[in-house]
Design an enzyme around this catalytic site. Structure first.
Site, mmCIF file in Angstrom:
data_model
loop_
_atom_site.group_PDB
_atom_site.id
_atom_site.type_symbol
_atom_site.label_atom_id
_atom_site.label_comp_id
_atom_site.label_asym_id
_atom_site.label_seq_id
_atom_site.Cartn_x
_atom_site.Cartn_y
_atom_site.Cartn_z
ATOM 1 N N SER A 125 0.838 -1.203 0.000
ATOM 2 C CA SER A 125 0.000 0.000 0.000
ATOM 3 C C SER A 125 0.869 1.248 0.000
ATOM 4 O O SER A 125 1.986 1.249 0.529
ATOM 5 C CB SER A 125 -0.858 -0.031 1.265
ATOM 6 O OG SER A 125 -1.417 1.231 1.502
ATOM 7 N N TYR A 150 -2.199 -1.409 10.828
ATOM 8 C CA TYR A 150 -2.450 -1.883 9.463
ATOM 9 C C TYR A 150 -1.283 -1.493 8.545
ATOM 10 O O TYR A 150 -0.715 -2.329 7.835
ATOM 11 C CB TYR A 150 -3.768 -1.295 8.922
ATOM 12 C CG TYR A 150 -3.868 -1.363 7.416
ATOM 13 C CD1 TYR A 150 -4.185 -2.557 6.777
ATOM 14 C CD2 TYR A 150 -3.610 -0.234 6.625
ATOM 15 C CE1 TYR A 150 -4.241 -2.626 5.393
ATOM 16 C CE2 TYR A 150 -3.664 -0.300 5.238
ATOM 17 C CZ TYR A 150 -3.974 -1.494 4.630
ATOM 18 O OH TYR A 150 -4.018 -1.566 3.256
ATOM 19 N N LYS A 154 1.905 -3.785 6.454
ATOM 20 C CA LYS A 154 2.341 -3.727 5.047
ATOM 21 C C LYS A 154 3.855 -3.524 4.981
ATOM 22 O O LYS A 154 4.542 -4.140 4.167
ATOM 23 C CB LYS A 154 1.608 -2.608 4.302
ATOM 24 C CG LYS A 154 0.101 -2.855 4.161
ATOM 25 C CD LYS A 154 -0.187 -4.130 3.375
ATOM 26 C CE LYS A 154 -1.639 -4.529 3.384
ATOM 27 N NZ LYS A 154 -1.914 -5.847 2.796
HETATM 28 N N1 UFG Z 1 -12.584 10.807 3.388
HETATM 29 C C1 UFG Z 1 -13.596 11.701 3.715
HETATM 30 N N2 UFG Z 1 -14.762 11.181 4.187
HETATM 31 C C2 UFG Z 1 -14.983 9.862 4.348
HETATM 32 C C3 UFG Z 1 -13.963 8.947 4.001
HETATM 33 C C4 UFG Z 1 -12.770 9.467 3.530
HETATM 34 O O1 UFG Z 1 -13.424 12.917 3.601
HETATM 35 O O2 UFG Z 1 -16.070 9.476 4.794
HETATM 36 C C5 UFG Z 1 -11.315 11.324 2.853
HETATM 37 C C6 UFG Z 1 -10.111 10.929 3.688
HETATM 38 O O3 UFG Z 1 -9.928 11.844 4.721
HETATM 39 C C7 UFG Z 1 -9.015 10.932 2.630
HETATM 40 C C8 UFG Z 1 -9.720 10.511 1.351
HETATM 41 O O4 UFG Z 1 -11.110 10.765 1.580
HETATM 42 O O5 UFG Z 1 -8.540 12.229 2.467
HETATM 43 C C9 UFG Z 1 -9.530 9.046 1.025
HETATM 44 O O6 UFG Z 1 -9.842 8.273 2.163
HETATM 45 P P1 UFG Z 1 -10.055 6.687 2.109
HETATM 46 O O7 UFG Z 1 -10.449 6.267 3.489
HETATM 47 O O8 UFG Z 1 -10.953 6.332 0.994
HETATM 48 O O9 UFG Z 1 -8.613 6.105 1.732
HETATM 49 P P2 UFG Z 1 -7.188 6.375 2.433
HETATM 50 O O10 UFG Z 1 -6.450 7.315 1.562
HETATM 51 O O11 UFG Z 1 -7.355 6.698 3.863
HETATM 52 O O12 UFG Z 1 -6.502 4.954 2.307
HETATM 53 C C10 UFG Z 1 -6.907 3.862 3.130
HETATM 54 C C11 UFG Z 1 -5.697 3.048 3.519
HETATM 55 C C12 UFG Z 1 -5.006 2.465 2.312
HETATM 56 C C13 UFG Z 1 -5.979 1.648 1.584
HETATM 57 C C14 UFG Z 1 -7.163 2.505 1.241
HETATM 58 C C15 UFG Z 1 -8.223 1.708 0.553
HETATM 59 O O13 UFG Z 1 -4.810 3.913 4.219
HETATM 60 O O14 UFG Z 1 -3.926 1.643 2.686
HETATM 61 O O15 UFG Z 1 -7.742 3.072 2.414
HETATM 62 O O16 UFG Z 1 -8.717 0.720 1.415
HETATM 63 F F1 UFG Z 1 -5.397 1.160 0.456
#
Ligand code: UFG
Length: 340
Positions: A125, A150, A154
């Protein structure tokens, strides 16, 4: 040629199974169905016309892993997805995450290490980079201390594979560092099915739009980005699935430069949370109910991939745009709710 896909009923796993089948590989899935349903097998066969072999077994049991590999001595490649992936849950229950994400990895590698010419792909990741100092992020960017158990699994997983490959030259492995996978198969036969309340942006957004959730929370609008919201590299899951097939073939054809390689798998383009929302609103011709709330703990400001290494060395490139990926996620959500 027989390829084992662990966690093959999950989101990325199921899309990868379909891509492998379309290239003529014989697929066997291992999944303990802890976060996926055996129903996914029907979706896979509806697309490919072929039902993969399936074993509902638990890779955390060493003797079970041993038995499996003696039953199937002809496996030539393993794509290892089986793992837990909820960042928040990993903070609450770190030991469960170390057990789920590391013991199966060790047991599978122990079975593979003395096999001749076996290829192994690990789901890594972009979280391993933390907040990178330079964007886009290359594979040479330093690995930063993980912000969650988590993320740590990785990092440790990559180290385990690297050390195993160091002493076993016949073991070939590639770690793919995914950016943010979204979307679903164009057939809408398979897609993302989060259990409970989604934690990721796109499933939360589509569930809000369909009326299952009241409102999407945008986590933070005070980031140092052009619109104040955090930036990620959203990649269509079908593009990501195809990267696994290309990486596998690199090893099977003995084209690897070294027996352990690492690639970023993203589109190379960063999009802010607000841009994702705007894109969705255009596609669905509707307004999304959202509000801004404080930042989520552990989130980085921006992460998007430098994909040059994957483009050049693997000959792979993401083809779908953000719009196409979100469109497919929306189509899938609509189909799911219709079924319910
Ligand atoms: N976000 C929101 N509202 C939400 C969910 C997310 O604003 O309800 C924002 C987060 O703050 C972030 C962006 O959207 O800025 C993406 O968030 P995600 O939760 O979709 O994904 P992440 O970048 O946090 O990644 C996480 C893990 C990764 C994994 C990925 C997909 O850190 O390792 O989720 O499962 F690959």
């Amino acid at each position: 040629m027989k390829i084992l896909v662990t966690g093959g009923l999950g989101f990325i796993g199921s899309h990868t199974v379909v891509e492998l089948q379309s290239k003529g590989y014989d697929v066997i899935i291992i999944d303990n169905c802890s976060n996926a349903s055996p129903e996914v097998l029907k979706g896979i066969s509806a697309i490919s016309g072929k039902t993969p072999e399936f074993e509902n077994i638990d890779l955390r049991e060493k003797s079970t892993v041993k038995e499996f590999f003696s039953k199937y001595p002809d496996i030539e490649g393993v794509i290892h997805f089986a793992a837990s992936k909820a960042v928040g849950e990993s903070v609450e229950n770190p030991l469960l995450y170390y057990e789920n994400n590391l013991t199966p990895l060790i047991y599978v590698l122990q079975e593979l290490q003395y096999k001749k010419n076996v290829a192994f792909i690990f789901s890594s990741s972009c979280t391993v980079y933390g907040q990178a100092d330079e964007l886009p992020i290359t594979e040479n960017a330093p690995i930063k201390p993980a912000k969650s158990p988590y993320g740590n699994t990785k990092q440790i997983g990559e180290e385990i594979i690297r050390d195993a490959c160091n002493v076993q030259p016949q073991l070939k492995a590639i770690a793919l560092r995914y950016f943010n996978p979204i979307g679903s198969h164009p057939s809408t036969e398979i897609g993302e099915q989060p259990t409970g309340i989604p934690v990721n942006l796109v499933p939360y957004l589509t569930q809000t739009a369909i009326g299952l959730r009241k409102q999407l929370s945008v986590f933070g609008n005070d980031y140092p980005t052009h619109d104040g919201t955090a930036i990620r590299d959203y990649i269509h899951v079908v593009d990501l699935a195809k990267a696994h097939v290309v990486a596998l073939e690199r090893m099977l054809k003995n084209n690897s430069d070294t027996n352990y390689e690492v690639f970023n798998i993203g589109t190379g383009t960063g999009s802010s949370v607000l841009e994702v929302i705007r894109t969705f609103e255009k596609i669905s011709e509707s307004k999304l109910n959202y509000k801004t709330v404080p930042r989520r703990k552990g989130d980085v400001t921006a992460a998007y991939a430098d994909t040059k290494k994957a483009n050049k060395v693997l000959g792979w490139k993401a083809e779908s745009s953000l719009k196409e990926a979100i469109k497919s996620a929306w189509k899938w959500e609509q189909k799911l709710r219709k079924k319910v």
